[in-house]
Design an enzyme around this catalytic site. Sequence first.
Site, PDB file in Angstrom:
ATOM      1  N   CYS A 145       0.829  -1.211   0.000  1.00  9.99           N
ATOM      2  CA  CYS A 145       0.000   0.000   0.000  1.00  9.99           C
ATOM      3  C   CYS A 145       0.867   1.267   0.000  1.00  9.99           C
ATOM      4  O   CYS A 145       1.545   1.522  -0.987  1.00  9.99           O
ATOM      5  CB  CYS A 145      -0.982  -0.056   1.163  1.00  9.99           C
ATOM      6  SG  CYS A 145      -2.467   0.875   0.827  1.00  9.99           S
ATOM      7  N   HIS A 183      -3.293  -4.929   1.796  1.00 11.67           N
ATOM      8  CA  HIS A 183      -2.643  -5.256   3.074  1.00 11.67           C
ATOM      9  C   HIS A 183      -2.703  -6.758   3.337  1.00 11.67           C
ATOM     10  O   HIS A 183      -3.657  -7.237   3.952  1.00 11.67           O
ATOM     11  CB  HIS A 183      -3.361  -4.543   4.222  1.00 11.67           C
ATOM     12  CG  HIS A 183      -3.144  -3.069   4.256  1.00 11.67           C
ATOM     13  ND1 HIS A 183      -2.190  -2.473   5.035  1.00 11.67           N
ATOM     14  CD2 HIS A 183      -3.753  -2.070   3.570  1.00 11.67           C
ATOM     15  CE1 HIS A 183      -2.215  -1.166   4.847  1.00 11.67           C
ATOM     16  NE2 HIS A 183      -3.155  -0.894   3.967  1.00 11.67           N
ATOM     17  N   GLU A 229      -0.954  -8.320   5.442  1.00 12.62           N
ATOM     18  CA  GLU A 229      -0.611  -8.586   6.849  1.00 12.62           C
ATOM     19  C   GLU A 229      -1.829  -8.511   7.769  1.00 12.62           C
ATOM     20  O   GLU A 229      -1.753  -8.901   8.924  1.00 12.62           O
ATOM     21  CB  GLU A 229       0.488  -7.608   7.304  1.00 12.62           C
ATOM     22  CG  GLU A 229       0.032  -6.191   7.658  1.00 12.62           C
ATOM     23  CD  GLU A 229      -0.333  -5.321   6.442  1.00 12.62           C
ATOM     24  OE1 GLU A 229      -0.274  -5.804   5.293  1.00 12.62           O
ATOM     25  OE2 GLU A 229      -0.687  -4.150   6.670  1.00 12.62           O
TER      26      GLU A 229
HETATM   27  N1  GLN Z   1      -3.736   6.351   0.749  1.00 14.27           N
HETATM   28  C1  GLN Z   1      -2.467   6.128   1.372  1.00 14.27           C
HETATM   29  C2  GLN Z   1      -1.356   6.927   0.681  1.00 14.27           C
HETATM   30  O1  GLN Z   1      -1.563   7.489  -0.333  1.00 14.27           O
HETATM   31  C3  GLN Z   1      -2.122   4.647   1.388  1.00 14.27           C
HETATM   32  C4  GLN Z   1      -3.120   3.894   2.219  1.00 14.27           C
HETATM   33  C5  GLN Z   1      -2.566   2.687   2.904  1.00 14.27           C
HETATM   34  O2  GLN Z   1      -1.359   2.482   3.019  1.00 14.27           O
HETATM   35  N2  GLN Z   1      -3.480   1.898   3.436  1.00 14.27           N
HETATM   36  O3  GLN Z   1      -0.272   6.972   1.167  1.00 14.27           O
END
Ligand code: GLN
Length: 200
Positions: free
Chosen positions: A78, A169, A171
């Site tokens: 992410c 995610h 994890e």
């Molecule tokens: N929206 C977040 C970003 O742009 C990422 C979201 C996340 O890591 N769950 O950094």
Amino acid sequence: MKIGVLALQGAVREHIRQIQLLGCEAIEVKSLDHLYGLDGLVLPGGESTTMRKLLDRYQLLAPIQSMAKQGVPMLGTCAGLILLAKEIVGYKEAHLCLMDVVIERNSFGRQVDSFEVELDAEQIGEGIPAVFIRAPHIVSVGPNVEVLAEYEGRIVLAKEGQYLGCSFHPELTEDTRLMQYFIDMVKEYTKSSLAKSNSI
Ligand code: GLN
């Protein structure tokens, strides 16, 4: 094997738990000295802009880039994937600029903030539970990047040599197959770096 988890912000504990569950040592990386001797590094989810500010504050950006040059495997989930990317849509500069992908932030954000689906991931397995939280997606990839999974026609999991990046995610679920896949990448790396040091 020692795997670090960047612990400036975000989903740190859950990665630590999976790494330990799979029999490796997990190190919380909060400063430069925590990077020494790591065989792999996880960049967790969180907020990439905040994480970037903290990377600058603790002077970790360049040291992580030089670890990457040595071939240390890195998993970005992410926001961690956003940190790894060479290009971010709408931004002049990227962060670590390591993985040859173009990323768009908050791609699934407007429809729903958070959702879970099951994905079939090449080389990893079928029905991998994937939690998306204001997740980015990979808009395009360079020639050496392997696309491992897509969701609704968007790339959400990819590998380029030592780098593994996913939009979701892994994890936050009990399924450890993706982390096991990363640990296998780290194992390969430690074997080859041992072979190199033995041949000197
Ligand atoms: N929206 C977040 C970003 O742009 C990422 C979201 C996340 O890591 N769950 O950094």
